[in-house]
Design an enzyme around this catalytic site. Structure first.
Site, PDB file in Angstrom:
ATOM      1  N   ASP A  51       0.844  -1.188   0.000  1.00  0.00           N
ATOM      2  CA  ASP A  51       0.000   0.000   0.000  1.00  0.00           C
ATOM      3  C   ASP A  51       0.884   1.244   0.000  1.00  0.00           C
ATOM      4  OD1 ASP A  51      -2.520   1.249  -0.036  1.00  0.00           O
ATOM      5  OD2 ASP A  51      -2.428   1.612   2.118  1.00  0.00           O
ATOM      6  N   TYR A  71       1.173   5.773  -0.629  1.00  0.00           N
ATOM      7  CA  TYR A  71       0.852   7.015   0.110  1.00  0.00           C
ATOM      8  C   TYR A  71       1.024   8.170  -0.872  1.00  0.00           C
ATOM      9  CZ  TYR A  71       1.297   9.845   4.492  1.00  0.00           C
ATOM     10  OH  TYR A  71       1.147  10.716   5.538  1.00  0.00           O
ATOM     11  N   HIS A 120      -3.418  14.219   0.939  1.00  0.00           N
ATOM     12  CA  HIS A 120      -3.551  13.309   2.080  1.00  0.00           C
ATOM     13  C   HIS A 120      -2.303  13.364   2.962  1.00  0.00           C
ATOM     14  CE1 HIS A 120      -4.496   9.754   4.445  1.00  0.00           C
ATOM     15  NE2 HIS A 120      -3.348   9.207   4.073  1.00  0.00           N
ATOM     16  N   ARG A 140       1.949  15.820  13.025  1.00  0.00           N
ATOM     17  CA  ARG A 140       3.220  16.496  13.297  1.00  0.00           C
ATOM     18  C   ARG A 140       3.008  18.009  13.164  1.00  0.00           C
ATOM     19  NH1 ARG A 140       4.174  12.457   9.769  1.00  0.00           N
ATOM     20  NH2 ARG A 140       4.296  13.919   8.037  1.00  0.00           N
ATOM     21  N   GLU A 150      -9.992   4.185   4.211  1.00  0.00           N
ATOM     22  CA  GLU A 150      -9.123   4.903   3.287  1.00  0.00           C
ATOM     23  C   GLU A 150      -9.616   4.589   1.883  1.00  0.00           C
ATOM     24  OE1 GLU A 150      -4.953   4.169   4.158  1.00  0.00           O
ATOM     25  OE2 GLU A 150      -5.027   5.574   5.847  1.00  0.00           O
ATOM     26  N   GLU A 188      -9.226   4.207  -1.790  1.00  0.00           N
ATOM     27  CA  GLU A 188      -8.051   3.994  -2.623  1.00  0.00           C
ATOM     28  C   GLU A 188      -8.433   3.268  -3.913  1.00  0.00           C
ATOM     29  OE1 GLU A 188      -4.555   2.510  -0.753  1.00  0.00           O
ATOM     30  OE2 GLU A 188      -5.114   3.241   1.247  1.00  0.00           O
ATOM     31  N   ASP A 236      -8.892   0.587   2.422  1.00  0.00           N
ATOM     32  CA  ASP A 236      -7.841   0.195   3.367  1.00  0.00           C
ATOM     33  C   ASP A 236      -8.303   0.566   4.780  1.00  0.00           C
ATOM     34  OD1 ASP A 236      -5.459  -0.373   4.668  1.00  0.00           O
ATOM     35  OD2 ASP A 236      -4.485   1.481   4.015  1.00  0.00           O
ATOM     36  N   ARG A 288      -7.067   3.769  13.695  1.00  0.00           N
ATOM     37  CA  ARG A 288      -6.111   4.864  13.915  1.00  0.00           C
ATOM     38  C   ARG A 288      -5.455   4.812  15.288  1.00  0.00           C
ATOM     39  NH1 ARG A 288      -5.145   5.874   8.849  1.00  0.00           N
ATOM     40  NH2 ARG A 288      -6.973   6.594   7.700  1.00  0.00           N
ATOM     41  N   GLN A 335      -2.888   2.014  15.179  1.00  0.00           N
ATOM     42  CA  GLN A 335      -1.833   2.476  14.270  1.00  0.00           C
ATOM     43  C   GLN A 335      -0.925   3.514  14.941  1.00  0.00           C
ATOM     44  OE1 GLN A 335      -3.490   4.270  10.732  1.00  0.00           O
ATOM     45  NE2 GLN A 335      -1.504   4.753   9.834  1.00  0.00           N
ATOM     46  N   TYR A 374       3.088   2.295  15.202  1.00  0.00           N
ATOM     47  CA  TYR A 374       3.746   2.446  13.894  1.00  0.00           C
ATOM     48  C   TYR A 374       5.196   2.925  13.924  1.00  0.00           C
ATOM     49  CZ  TYR A 374       3.618   7.548  13.134  1.00  0.00           C
ATOM     50  OH  TYR A 374       3.842   8.900  13.199  1.00  0.00           O
ATOM     51  N   LYS A 427      -3.789  -2.069  10.386  1.00  0.00           N
ATOM     52  CA  LYS A 427      -4.218  -2.155   8.986  1.00  0.00           C
ATOM     53  C   LYS A 427      -4.518  -3.595   8.556  1.00  0.00           C
ATOM     54  CE  LYS A 427      -2.908   2.085   7.386  1.00  0.00           C
ATOM     55  NZ  LYS A 427      -3.725   2.966   6.543  1.00  0.00           N
ATOM     56  N   THR A 448      -8.707  -5.628   4.299  1.00  0.00           N
ATOM     57  CA  THR A 448      -8.647  -4.672   3.187  1.00  0.00           C
ATOM     58  C   THR A 448      -9.692  -5.139   2.186  1.00  0.00           C
ATOM     59  OG1 THR A 448      -6.254  -4.450   3.508  1.00  0.00           O
ATOM     60  CG2 THR A 448      -7.166  -3.623   1.430  1.00  0.00           C
ATOM     61  N   THR A 481      -4.432   6.587   0.191  1.00  0.00           N
ATOM     62  CA  THR A 481      -5.686   7.338   0.343  1.00  0.00           C
ATOM     63  C   THR A 481      -5.759   8.455  -0.681  1.00  0.00           C
ATOM     64  OG1 THR A 481      -5.517   6.931   2.704  1.00  0.00           O
ATOM     65  CG2 THR A 481      -7.112   8.597   1.998  1.00  0.00           C
ATOM     66  N   GLU A 504      -9.122  12.662   8.094  1.00  0.00           N
ATOM     67  CA  GLU A 504      -9.053  14.009   7.513  1.00  0.00           C
ATOM     68  C   GLU A 504     -10.410  14.713   7.530  1.00  0.00           C
ATOM     69  OE1 GLU A 504      -6.475  13.710   3.675  1.00  0.00           O
ATOM     70  OE2 GLU A 504      -7.122  11.709   4.263  1.00  0.00           O
TER      71      GLU A 504
HETATM   72 MN    MN Z   1      -3.775   3.089   2.806  1.00  0.00          MN
END
Ligand code: MN
Length: 415
Positions: A124, A126, A131, A140, A198, A200, A232, A236, A239, A243, A252, A256, A349, A363
């Protein structure tokens, strides 16, 4: 123009039907009176038993079609894909074949649909700049740049769990796991309380490579057969705690979802578009602005809709994706890692520039701070019983639309 247009026979389709002969996505189905899965193509609200009709017409392609999975067709390569598609189009459009073809149609409502291919490896990516910037700002907030320093230089990805790729309609059990909010003194275990989606697009590899071999950008369509909508599912809270530093794992890998229908790239010629302008010079192996690749645009104009319990929450435009599927395939093999028939890779995503185009609840609700107002109540993240449906269409020939098969999944309570 809609899927609701009247269709009383397989051939009784308005010329601009989004599942007309210009589309013909592939799936694997079992008719009501049978227990043998087989390859089919969708025409309107019917599915054609492709292997049976190929055998009845004496086609040389009967052998790769009369199978319980798309893998033999995927492995057969681009020349075969082109011949099979041309044959199918003639079988469903030419009057001369009608008497032989008609008995091999089944009403969609009467068949079971299956995961259409055996998923080999699953990766997968990004690839949406919107996104990645949104996620960067959420997680961050103090960083100078919302993108990580590598983002404009390589398509970031991770290896997922192919064994838990499930077909549309499969219920998704709310995962349990560890989570630890920054304010918690120690981690706790329990059902995820921040279950997300997500939106996708998944790309399906047909032709494999040998270990040590690489795939150039120009060879993308020699290896990739088609695409499918992909959800996906993402926990959260699990994750966020797990992660660092090795990336997504149990947040994750529980499920899927992909559509029951794989749209061949050949049905999407009119949807090919240039990706967004590149803001950074790319290393030669990823550079898709060369003279050689002029006329081979790597983007796809797919208009996705995400609905929760039938209520549209987002319309992510795939045309905004910075990294193309060709660049992802090339990057994935640049170290000599081999491809296998049935490899699946997700785009990442899909999020557009506006709030109404964001492809995740993370988001859309800005990490739960701004819940969505749905007709059945507020949503920060998914609740048990929620059903998420993704649909999409692309421009087709002569002003038609190419509708992608939907991907749908309902959340059930943690075990
Ligand atoms: Mn994904």
């Amino acid at each position: 123009m809609s899927e609701q247009q009247a269709q009383t026979t397989p051939f009784d389709l308005p010329e601009d039907h989004p599942f007309g002969p210009h589309n013909l996505p592939y799936g694997v189905f079992t008719p009501a009176e049978s227990d043998a899965p087989r390859v089919g193509v969708r025409l309107g609200d019917y599915v054609l038993d492709a292997g049976a009709v190929a055998a009845a017409l004496g086609s040389a392609h009967a052998a790769v079609l009369a199978r319980p999975s798309l893998n033999p067709l995927l492995a057969a390569g681009r020349a075969t894909w082109t011949e099979v598609r041309a044959a199918l189009i003639s079988w469903v459009t030419e009057e001369a074949h009608r008497a032989i073809v008609t008995p091999h149609f089944h009403a969609l409502a009467d068949v079971s649909l299956h995961l259409p291919f055996e998923v080999a490896d699953y990766v997968d990516f990004y690839a949406s700049e919107n996104h990645a910037r949104n996620v960067g700002q959420i997680f961050r907030p103090d960083a100078e740049d919302s993108l990580t320093p590598n983002w404009k230089h390589l398509p970031i990805g991770y290896h997922g769990r192919s064994g838990t790729v499930v077909v549309s309609g499969t219920e998704v059990v709310r995962p349990s796991g560890q989570r630890k909010a920054p304010t918690d003194p120690t981690p706790v275990f329990g059902p995820s309380v921040r279950l997300d989606i997500e939106a996708e697009v998944g790309f399906v590899v047909g032709v494999p490579t040998q270990l040590g071999e690489t795939v150039a950008l120009a060879d993308f369509r020699e290896h990739v057969f088609g695409l499918t909508l992909l959800n996906d599912w993402s926990a959260r809270d699990i994750q966020a705690w797990e992660y660092v530093p090795l990336g997504p794992f149990l947040g994750k890998s529980f499920a899927t979802s992909v559509s029951a229908w794989i749209t061949p790239l050949e049905a999407l010629e009119e949807a090919r578009i240039a990706p967004p302008a590149r803001t950074h010079a790319l290393l030669p192996y990823l550079d898709d602005t060369t003279e050689e690749l002029k006329g081979e645009p790597g983007g796809y104009d797919l208009r996705i809709t995400v609905a929760i319990n039938g209520h549209t929450v987002s319309e992510p435009p795939f045309s905004t994706m910075y990294w193309t599927a060709a660049q992802q395939l090339t990057h994935m093999t640049v170290n000599g890692a081999s491809l296998r028939t049935g490899d699946l890779y997700g785009s990442g995503t899909v999020s557009g520039e506006t709030e109404a185009e964001r492809g995740s609840l993370l988001e859309l609700t800005w990490n739960g701070k701004q819940p969505l107002e749905l007709p059945d109540g507020k949503r920060a993240f998914l609740e048990d019983g929620d059903e998420v449906t993704m649909t999409a269409w692309a421009p087709g020939p002569n002003g038609t639309r190419v509708e992608l098969g939907e991907v749908r999944g309902r959340i059930t309570g943690a075990r």
